[in-house]
Design a protein around this motif. Sequence first.
Motif, PDB file in Angstrom:
ATOM      1  N   THR A 207      36.307  56.163  40.437  1.00 39.45           N
ATOM      2  CA  THR A 207      36.137  55.095  41.498  1.00 39.45           C
ATOM      3  C   THR A 207      36.438  53.623  41.525  1.00 39.45           C
ATOM      4  OG1 THR A 207      34.192  54.519  40.999  1.00 39.45           O
ATOM      5  CG2 THR A 207      34.321  57.178  42.037  1.00 39.45           C
ATOM      6  N   ASP A 208      36.626  53.325  42.643  1.00 33.15           N
ATOM      7  CA  ASP A 208      36.624  51.638  42.897  1.00 33.15           C
ATOM      8  C   ASP A 208      35.753  51.171  42.617  1.00 33.15           C
ATOM      9  OD1 ASP A 208      38.827  52.028  44.005  1.00 33.15           O
ATOM     10  OD2 ASP A 208      39.250  51.229  45.783  1.00 33.15           O
ATOM     11  N   GLN A 209      34.333  51.842  42.089  1.00 34.02           N
ATOM     12  CA  GLN A 209      32.933  51.308  42.656  1.00 34.02           C
ATOM     13  C   GLN A 209      32.915  50.906  40.454  1.00 34.02           C
ATOM     14  OE1 GLN A 209      30.427  49.097  44.171  1.00 34.02           O
ATOM     15  NE2 GLN A 209      30.135  48.949  42.744  1.00 34.02           N
ATOM     16  N   ASP A 210      33.805  52.288  40.579  1.00 32.67           N
ATOM     17  CA  ASP A 210      33.617  52.748  38.246  1.00 32.67           C
ATOM     18  C   ASP A 210      33.835  50.803  37.997  1.00 32.67           C
ATOM     19  OD1 ASP A 210      32.296  54.550  38.361  1.00 32.67           O
ATOM     20  OD2 ASP A 210      33.654  56.133  38.058  1.00 32.67           O
ATOM     21  N   ILE A 211      35.143  50.529  38.762  1.00 32.11           N
ATOM     22  CA  ILE A 211      36.147  49.386  37.961  1.00 32.11           C
ATOM     23  C   ILE A 211      35.330  48.553  38.403  1.00 32.11           C
ATOM     24  CG2 ILE A 211      38.355  48.792  38.864  1.00 32.11           C
ATOM     25  CD1 ILE A 211      39.704  51.195  38.780  1.00 32.11           C
ATOM     26  N   LYS A 212      34.872  47.855  39.441  1.00 34.79           N
ATOM     27  CA  LYS A 212      34.107  46.711  39.838  1.00 34.79           C
ATOM     28  C   LYS A 212      33.330  46.536  39.413  1.00 34.79           C
ATOM     29  CE  LYS A 212      36.029  47.041  44.922  1.00 34.79           C
ATOM     30  NZ  LYS A 212      35.228  47.722  46.308  1.00 34.79           N
ATOM     31  N   ASN A 213      32.129  47.617  38.644  1.00 35.35           N
ATOM     32  CA  ASN A 213      30.817  47.471  37.260  1.00 35.35           C
ATOM     33  C   ASN A 213      31.569  46.466  36.231  1.00 35.35           C
ATOM     34  OD1 ASN A 213      29.940  48.854  39.848  1.00 35.35           O
ATOM     35  ND2 ASN A 213      29.140  50.426  39.268  1.00 35.35           N
TER      36      ASN A 213
END
Length: 219
Positions: A77-83
């Motif tokens: 997800t976008d959040q996985d990448i941002k993390n």
Amino acid sequence: MQTTAADPRPLAVQVYERICSDIVEGTLPAGTALVQEQIATQYGVSRTPVRDALTQVALEGLATLVPGRGYVVNHLTDQDIKNVYEVRELLESLAARQALGSHTRQQLVRLRALVDEFEALDPNNAEELFHLGLAFHAALIEPCPNDYLRKVLHDSWNHPLQRRISTTYFFGPEHQAKIVADHRKILEAVTDKDGGALEKALSCCNDPGRQLQGKAGAA
């Protein structure tokens, strides 16, 4: 695949690296079921090293054990990448601050050459963009006196999850132009020994939000 004099490592380690590479390169895309029997047959090994390898692949965040289905390659997800980039930015900013003011003339020339070389690459060659971008960031923190911090960053950059993100989602002319601009700002800040400008440039460089545009969830 078998343990040989050329590669005496345990089969589970070799199988783990093979699976990781296949996921990173897209041979095993998101949603693919990682069936032990099929992988064992494909790689020419027994199920035991495959089972151990899949456990490690899941621990690295590349796959998930789904009840009734076995291991499945993760969608990011976008959040996985941002993390991932959030952690990277914090560590790299710390190392870059410690390195600021200690770059030699030769190191500055090397950084400038890496930016020029990155700009000349084929923008759709994701693997080359990743490796040359990594070379720039490694050269940036080379003067950092904290050996442990440099090692942690090296391991983070080479983590299969980071490699998968970089080679799957971040390539193309728009990405290349952004990174070239970011790297030139970083180089300017380092040359001027401007800590504030360096922090700002690194933050921009490690912000994947402008390029995601839902790519992760759709991949």
